[in-house]
Design an enzyme around this catalytic site. Structure first.
Site, PDB file in Angstrom:
ATOM      1  N   GLY A  25      15.003 -27.097 -17.147  1.00  0.00           N
ATOM      2  CA  GLY A  25      13.935 -26.960 -15.839  1.00  0.00           C
ATOM      3  C   GLY A  25      14.525 -26.674 -14.624  1.00  0.00           C
ATOM      4  N   GLY A  27      13.949 -27.238 -10.398  1.00  0.00           N
ATOM      5  CA  GLY A  27      13.022 -27.846  -9.427  1.00  0.00           C
ATOM      6  C   GLY A  27      13.600 -27.522  -8.168  1.00  0.00           C
ATOM      7  N   GLY A  30      17.197 -29.327  -7.487  1.00  0.00           N
ATOM      8  CA  GLY A  30      18.324 -28.891  -8.850  1.00  0.00           C
ATOM      9  C   GLY A  30      17.858 -28.156 -10.071  1.00  0.00           C
ATOM     10  N   THR A  31      18.706 -27.776 -10.864  1.00  0.00           N
ATOM     11  CA  THR A  31      18.684 -26.924 -12.107  1.00  0.00           C
ATOM     12  C   THR A  31      19.301 -28.061 -13.211  1.00  0.00           C
ATOM     13  OG1 THR A  31      18.809 -24.893 -11.097  1.00  0.00           O
ATOM     14  CG2 THR A  31      18.961 -25.005 -13.358  1.00  0.00           C
ATOM     15  N   VAL A  32      18.411 -28.292 -14.273  1.00  0.00           N
ATOM     16  CA  VAL A  32      18.735 -28.942 -15.212  1.00  0.00           C
ATOM     17  C   VAL A  32      19.094 -28.163 -16.537  1.00  0.00           C
ATOM     18  CG1 VAL A  32      18.262 -31.022 -16.825  1.00  0.00           C
ATOM     19  CG2 VAL A  32      17.550 -31.043 -14.268  1.00  0.00           C
ATOM     20  N   LYS A  46      22.540 -31.920 -14.287  1.00  0.00           N
ATOM     21  CA  LYS A  46      21.603 -31.506 -13.115  1.00  0.00           C
ATOM     22  C   LYS A  46      22.520 -30.974 -11.824  1.00  0.00           C
ATOM     23  CE  LYS A  46      18.201 -33.399  -9.942  1.00  0.00           C
ATOM     24  NZ  LYS A  46      17.465 -34.484  -9.637  1.00  0.00           N
ATOM     25  N   ASP A 138       7.864 -40.779  -6.658  1.00  0.00           N
ATOM     26  CA  ASP A 138       7.189 -39.566  -7.483  1.00  0.00           C
ATOM     27  C   ASP A 138       6.774 -39.753  -8.850  1.00  0.00           C
ATOM     28  OD1 ASP A 138       6.091 -37.129  -7.172  1.00  0.00           O
ATOM     29  OD2 ASP A 138       8.006 -35.776  -7.646  1.00  0.00           O
ATOM     30  N   ASN A 143       7.205 -36.394 -14.565  1.00  0.00           N
ATOM     31  CA  ASN A 143       8.504 -37.279 -14.384  1.00  0.00           C
ATOM     32  C   ASN A 143       8.649 -38.277 -15.508  1.00  0.00           C
ATOM     33  OD1 ASN A 143       9.643 -35.573 -12.291  1.00  0.00           O
ATOM     34  ND2 ASN A 143       8.673 -36.841 -10.596  1.00  0.00           N
ATOM     35  N   ASP A 157      14.121 -38.202 -13.272  1.00  0.00           N
ATOM     36  CA  ASP A 157      14.058 -37.666 -11.849  1.00  0.00           C
ATOM     37  C   ASP A 157      13.690 -38.392 -10.414  1.00  0.00           C
ATOM     38  OD1 ASP A 157      14.266 -35.762  -9.736  1.00  0.00           O
ATOM     39  OD2 ASP A 157      12.581 -34.507 -10.659  1.00  0.00           O
TER      40      ASP A 157
END
Length: 380
Positions: A25, A27, A30-32, A46, A138, A143, A157
């Protein structure tokens, strides 16, 4: 928002001994990617662009080093990529194989025992986090992963999280988060301090408690208590009381409905005193649960009748005019310094030596609550 394009990694790319398998994913922070080690152990990588959210990534690393629990995602190491000309920070995290809570819930439509059990698992993890001074900020279904191996809920996350000694990284009054899960006190602060320079809301464990109430309400009724999507929507959160879950859905046991409504109290002092107290209450309810707790709370979406099915975008609960009278009124502990991690953080122009020195000088963390292997993380 990410200022630099996410790293485009093809399956088979080797990142410090880990083979990239697929993109998980992208976000705001960052990118995971999912990656696998030679022995079969899987991890989440991440990537955070240098010069964008380095301070936030260091804070996430610091928070996750402070606590280990089977219901919280686990950090393994921090590094940079590519090594020869770094463009990204890379957090190596334990990969939680499973489904997002909302996806899992729609598929399995569990009973009240299942709903209470998932909230209890999350509360146990958050008890450990709060004891270490960490607030997630969050907590929401997106999450939370229901781990395939044992069915337990795992909170992931921590990119929006904070801890007691953390510096403020947000310019506005509120930290990043999801408005429909934000507590009334947070929304009230933002409303009162709008436009005032230097005003920053300091989240507390009570904020995570409120978010758990929203999740429990949604699992029980298929709807969130309030939807905050446009300016003015927060007024309902501040002034109105959502219908109790058992009034919308008679399959919800009264005691569980009462727990949910207490979590959603307007004033933090009226909620449970702590996550530990919530755990005690839920454990007692589950121990005393009768047959009514074993009836599926919601009908599958393919079947007519019964309570509204769990929906990805739930409609707003009708607002009630009834007003409440007399409403009942954080980078620390990076211990295993970066040199003790599997990778070594290499300062660049974007990540200043002063920031790294600050991290390396922090004291050791407290003893962990559970072994890393209990949390689904394989030693590197």
């Amino acid at each position: 928002m990410l200022e630099r394009a996410s790293p485009q990694l093809s399956p088979g790319t080797n990142i410090n001994g880990l083979v990239v398998e697929e993109l998980v994913g992208v976000g705001g922070w960052g990118t995971v990617y999912r990656a696998r080690r030679e022995d079969g152990a899987t991890y989440a990588l991440k990537f955070i662009p240098l010069g964008h959210a380095v301070d936030r990534a260091l804070r996430e690393f610091a928070m996750l080093l402070r606590v280990r629990h089977r219901n919280l995602v686990q950090v393994v190491s921090l590094g940079v990529w590519p090594e020869e000309a770094p463009e990204y920070l890379c957090l190596q995290l334990g990969f939680v194989e499973g489904e997002r809570l909302d996806v899992w819930w729609k598929k399995h439509t569990p009973d009240a025992r299942g709903a209470a059990g998932k909230v209890l698992q999350l509360a146990r993890g958050l008890t450990a986090a709060h004891a270490a001074g960490v607030v997630h900020r969050d907590v929401k279904e997106a999450n939370i992963i229901v781990r395939a191996s044992d069915g337990e809920a795992v909170l992931v996350d921590f990119g929006s999280g904070t801890y007691e000694e953390a510096a403020t990284l947000t310019r506005g009054p509120l930290a990043p988060g999801t408005p429909s899960y934000m507590s009334p006190e947070a929304l009230r602060f933002a409303q009162e301090k709008s436009g005032k320079a230097g005003a920053h809301y300091r989240a507390s464990p009570a904020d995570d408690l409120y978010a758990l109430g929203v999740i429990l309400y949604r699992m029980a009724t298929g709807k969130r208590p309030f939807e905050v999507r446009e300016p003015g929507d927060e007024e309902a959160v501040l002034e109105e009381e959502a219908p109790a879950p058992h009034l919308l859905n008679p399959r919800v046991p009264g005691p569980l409905s009462a727990v949910c409504m207490r979590l959603l109290e307007k004033e933090p002092s009226a909620r449970h005193a702590s996550m530990a107290e919530l755990c005690t209450v839920l454990e007692a309810q589950l121990a005393a649960a009768d047959a009514s707790w074993s009836v599926p709370l919601l009908e599958p979406a393919t079947q007519p009748g019964g309570p509204a099915p769990f929906q990805e975008k739930a409609p707003s609960v009708p607002r009630r005019a009834r007003r409440r009278v007399g409403q009942l009124a954080a980078l620390a502990g990076v211990a295993a310094c970066l040199g003790a991690a599997a990778w070594v953080y290499a300062p660049t122009q974007a990540a200043t030596p002063a920031a790294v020195a600050q991290v390396a000088a922090l004291p050791p963390p407290p003893p962990v609550e559970a072994q890393a292997s209990d949390a689904g993380v394989q030693p590197p």
